[in-house]
Design a protein around this motif. Structure first.
Motif, PDB file in Angstrom:
ATOM      1  N   UNK A 387       0.816  -1.218   0.000  1.00 48.54           N
ATOM      2  CA  UNK A 387       0.000   0.000   0.000  1.00 48.54           C
ATOM      3  C   UNK A 387       0.849   1.267   0.000  1.00 48.54           C
ATOM      4  N   UNK A 388       1.993   1.250   0.656  1.00 49.00           N
ATOM      5  CA  UNK A 388       2.829   2.455   0.663  1.00 49.00           C
ATOM      6  C   UNK A 388       3.292   2.806  -0.745  1.00 49.00           C
ATOM      7  N   UNK A 389       3.637   1.788  -1.520  1.00 45.22           N
ATOM      8  CA  UNK A 389       4.020   2.051  -2.910  1.00 45.22           C
ATOM      9  C   UNK A 389       2.809   2.471  -3.751  1.00 45.22           C
ATOM     10  N   UNK A 390       1.650   1.895  -3.448  1.00 49.11           N
ATOM     11  CA  UNK A 390       0.419   2.247  -4.184  1.00 49.11           C
ATOM     12  C   UNK A 390       0.053   3.707  -3.950  1.00 49.11           C
ATOM     13  N   UNK A 391       0.068   4.139  -2.689  1.00 46.90           N
ATOM     14  CA  UNK A 391      -0.332   5.507  -2.368  1.00 46.90           C
ATOM     15  C   UNK A 391       0.743   6.522  -2.750  1.00 46.90           C
ATOM     16  N   UNK A 392       1.974   6.080  -2.973  1.00 43.89           N
ATOM     17  CA  UNK A 392       3.041   7.012  -3.339  1.00 43.89           C
ATOM     18  C   UNK A 392       2.754   7.695  -4.670  1.00 43.89           C
ATOM     19  N   UNK A 393       1.944   7.064  -5.515  1.00 43.17           N
ATOM     20  CA  UNK A 393       1.668   7.610  -6.847  1.00 43.17           C
ATOM     21  C   UNK A 393       0.261   8.206  -6.950  1.00 43.17           C
ATOM     22  N   UNK A 394      -0.385   8.405  -5.804  1.00 42.78           N
ATOM     23  CA  UNK A 394      -1.752   8.918  -5.821  1.00 42.78           C
ATOM     24  C   UNK A 394      -1.929  10.024  -4.790  1.00 42.78           C
ATOM     25  N   UNK A 395      -2.893  10.911  -5.046  1.00 44.42           N
ATOM     26  CA  UNK A 395      -3.141  12.027  -4.147  1.00 44.42           C
ATOM     27  C   UNK A 395      -4.613  12.406  -4.200  1.00 44.42           C
ATOM     28  N   UNK A 396      -5.147  12.763  -3.018  1.00 47.73           N
ATOM     29  CA  UNK A 396      -6.532  13.227  -2.924  1.00 47.73           C
ATOM     30  C   UNK A 396      -6.513  14.680  -2.474  1.00 47.73           C
ATOM     31  N   UNK A 397      -7.201  15.549  -3.237  1.00 47.70           N
ATOM     32  CA  UNK A 397      -7.233  16.979  -2.919  1.00 47.70           C
ATOM     33  C   UNK A 397      -8.680  17.435  -2.776  1.00 47.70           C
ATOM     34  N   UNK A 398      -8.961  18.099  -1.671  1.00 45.22           N
ATOM     35  CA  UNK A 398     -10.274  18.682  -1.425  1.00 45.22           C
ATOM     36  C   UNK A 398     -10.097  20.187  -1.288  1.00 45.22           C
ATOM     37  N   UNK A 399     -10.954  20.958  -1.993  1.00 46.53           N
ATOM     38  CA  UNK A 399     -10.819  22.415  -1.921  1.00 46.53           C
ATOM     39  C   UNK A 399     -12.199  23.066  -1.936  1.00 46.53           C
ATOM     40  N   UNK A 400     -12.255  24.205  -1.289  1.00 48.08           N
ATOM     41  CA  UNK A 400     -13.467  25.022  -1.262  1.00 48.08           C
ATOM     42  C   UNK A 400     -13.116  26.368  -1.892  1.00 48.08           C
ATOM     43  N   UNK A 401     -13.722  26.669  -3.050  1.00 48.66           N
ATOM     44  CA  UNK A 401     -13.376  27.857  -3.825  1.00 48.66           C
ATOM     45  C   UNK A 401     -14.565  28.823  -3.894  1.00 48.66           C
ATOM     46  N   UNK A 402     -14.228  30.108  -4.025  1.00 45.75           N
ATOM     47  CA  UNK A 402     -15.228  31.159  -4.244  1.00 45.75           C
ATOM     48  C   UNK A 402     -14.933  31.809  -5.595  1.00 45.75           C
ATOM     49  N   UNK A 403     -15.943  31.769  -6.463  1.00 43.65           N
ATOM     50  CA  UNK A 403     -15.793  32.337  -7.802  1.00 43.65           C
ATOM     51  C   UNK A 403     -16.676  33.569  -7.936  1.00 43.65           C
ATOM     52  N   UNK A 404     -16.073  34.679  -8.322  1.00 41.60           N
ATOM     53  CA  UNK A 404     -16.808  35.924  -8.501  1.00 41.60           C
ATOM     54  C   UNK A 404     -16.364  36.631  -9.764  1.00 41.60           C
ATOM     55  N   UNK A 405     -16.869  37.840  -9.969  1.00 46.97           N
ATOM     56  CA  UNK A 405     -16.502  38.593 -11.190  1.00 46.97           C
ATOM     57  C   UNK A 405     -15.008  38.827 -11.318  1.00 46.97           C
TER      58      UNK A 405
END
Length: 541
Positions: A387-405
């Motif tokens: 699993x350490x080698x498996x997760x070494x090539x993967x990433x999970x990103x969570x973001x909260x963005x605000x889009x305006x003019x």
């Protein structure tokens, strides 16, 4: 005949044997500190082993415990336990010179293969020898001195282990930054371990062995191991222990890899962390023992297990701290907490298996538990290495963005990758183990919150006694004074007291209740004083 059992062991021979067992314990523990555990994984890192190879290496000491099952049959057939034990440990320790040669093998894959092979020989034969040793000690040691002897043996082992670990840490720290110096240090550690093994084996060979009693038609090993699986409540215990061992051993063997390769710490510092964890373990194990006696083992596990899982999850955030000293302090704190939690988990898991094993059938229950635990804990590091080698090539990103003019702005963002994935996954699996624990039925267990409340109250009581003002107040104040201040307060205390302890014929228990009601501001009073207090309370009410 060499290493033959004796029909009778005299008192003088027994005492001489006990002294030799202490010598054996001291030098055998030195081998463990210098050549096993963190040092063995450090050697694997030093030669450039992959995460999967490190996982296999970490699994070997756990998986080889399965060999204790066929070793039972070997002991019953040969019936010469000292011969089996001495032959096994001596042959096992011949692997130590092989360890010493591993750093000088130029091919890294070949070096890792030799290291794994040596570990199989070392730990496999030690498991077989341990089985015969346990049976041998059961017949040799006086039953009324078991606790005293093993506590003394453990004291010797702890002292030697701490000293040897500090010495190994110092040697590895001196070799930091030089591969050639590291080769020499590892070779020296295993050479010293081999010499300790020779002394340990010689001392063990001088311990007498009582002759085994004639066999009395014992049940087959298969029947012995299958009997506990028909016990529904014990099945629940096994499910909890198997899931817990898998979750914990999925992550903990790779702490060393994480500290060295990811965080950049030296092996000397990693060994110091292990010493910190051991000292924290020793410091609180008696306290956990008192809690297990008072609240039952399941209740202790309900507190200690989540604390341990929290520490595993917290490892994922060590890389977020800036500066080596800040990271080091954070890891020291985590290891203190982990050592304290592990003391409670280790004590309570052993005790709950013993407690739920029926009289006359404990051997089969303990053996089944050992085999299930070995399979679960032994497969976990192998899966973890993949699993350490498996997760070494993967990433999970969570973001909260605000889009305006005017564009897009990130309000919040978090990314989880590699080791963060791995440690958080292990902690999540541990939560499943806690779910399995809830199904176990142990008489006398209470909610974990009650155990926490008791720990907090006891800590507050100890801190209060540490104050000179509070100490003087406690020494001068008569306990009944707080109870007879007013008619209303007296009636409340009486109602609470008799609600908890309706049987007034138990003054000691009621006295403890009074102490609890008054927020532990005084010690429980003697029985005669307590009865006088009850009369005063009755008059005032």
């Amino acid at each position: 005949m060499i290493l033959s059992p004796q029909a009778e062991v005299s008192a003088t021979e027994r005492e001489r044997g006990l002294r030799n067992l202490l010598i054996d314990a001291a030098f055998a523990t030195a081998i463990g500190a210098l050549n096993s555990g963190v040092v063995l994984l450090a050697l694997a890192i030093h030669i450039g082993a992959s995460n999967l190879q490190i996982g296999v290496l970490a699994a070997i000491p756990l998986l080889t415990q399965i060999l204790q099952a066929p070793a039972v049959t070997l002991v019953e057939r040969v019936r010469r336990r000292r011969l089996i034990s001495v032959a096994c440990v001596f042959t096992a320790r011949l692997a130590l010179p092989i360890y010493a040669l591993v750093p000088f093998i130029p091919d890294r894959d070949a070096a890792a293969a030799v290291l794994i092979l040596a570990a199989l020989i070392h730990y496999g034969l030690n498991a077989v020898g341990s089985c015969s040793w346990n049976s041998w000690m059961r017949d040799l040691l006086p039953q009324d001195r078991l606790g005293a002897f093993f506590s003394r043996r453990n004291l010797y082992g702890t002292a030697v282990s701490a000293a040897a670990t500090v010495g190994a840490a110092w040697a590895l720290q001196r070799a930091t930054g030089s591969e050639a110096a590291g080769d020499r240090v590892y070779a020296s550690l295993y050479a010293v371990g081999f010499l300790c093994g020779l002394v340990s084996t010689a001392a063990l060979a001088r311990v007498p062995e009582p002759r085994m009693p004639s066999p009395a038609g014992a049940p087959s090993l298969r029947r012995l191991l299958l009997q506990p699986l028909r016990d529904v409540n014990f099945q629940r215990v096994l499910r909890y222990l198997a899931s817990w061992q898998f979750a914990v051993n999925l992550a903990t063997p790779f702490f060393t890899v994480y500290f060295v390769r990811e965080l950049g710490f030296s092996m000397g510092f990693v060994l110091i962390l292990s010493v910190v964890s051991q000292l924290a373990n020793v410091a609180v194990v008696r306290g956990w023992g008192r809690l297990s006696d008072r609240f039952a083992n399941k209740s202790v596990l309900a507190v200690a297990s989540p604390l341990y899982l929290l520490c595993i999850a917290a490892m994922a955030f060590a890389s977020e701290f800036e500066g080596a000293w800040t990271r080091a302090g954070y890891l020291v704190l985590l290891h203190v907490l982990m050592g304290a939690a592990q003391a409670g988990v280790g004590l309570a898991t052993n005790n709950i298996v013993i407690k739920l094993s029926p009289a006359g059938a404990a051997t089969g229950y303990m053996a089944t538990n050992a085999l299930v635990g070995a399979l679960a804990s032994g497969t976990a590091p192998i899966v973890g290495g993949w699993l350490t080698d498996f997760f070494a090539r993967r990433q999970l990103t969570l973001s909260l963005d605000w889009t305006g003019p005017s564009g897009t702005a990130e309000l919040f963002g978090v990314g989880v990758a590699h080791w963060e994935f791995f440690f958080l996954l292990a902690a999540a699996l541990g939560l499943y183990a806690l779910h399995r624990l809830a199904a176990v039925d142990e008489p006398g267990s209470v909610e974990g919150r009650e155990v926490v409340d008791h720990i907090v109250a006891q800590a507050r009581y100890n801190l209060r006694n540490a104050s000179s003002v509070a100490g003087v107040r406690q020494a001068l104040a008569f306990p009944a004074g707080a109870l007879i201040k007013s008619r209303e307060g007296t009636r409340f205390v009486l109602e609470s007291l008799f609600e908890r302890h309706r049987d007034v014929k138990q003054p000691a228990a009621a006295s403890e209740a009074v102490g609890t009601l008054l927020d532990a501001t005084f010690e429980p009073i003697p029985d005669d004083e307590f009865e006088a207090l009850l009369r005063k309370l009755d008059e005032r009410s």
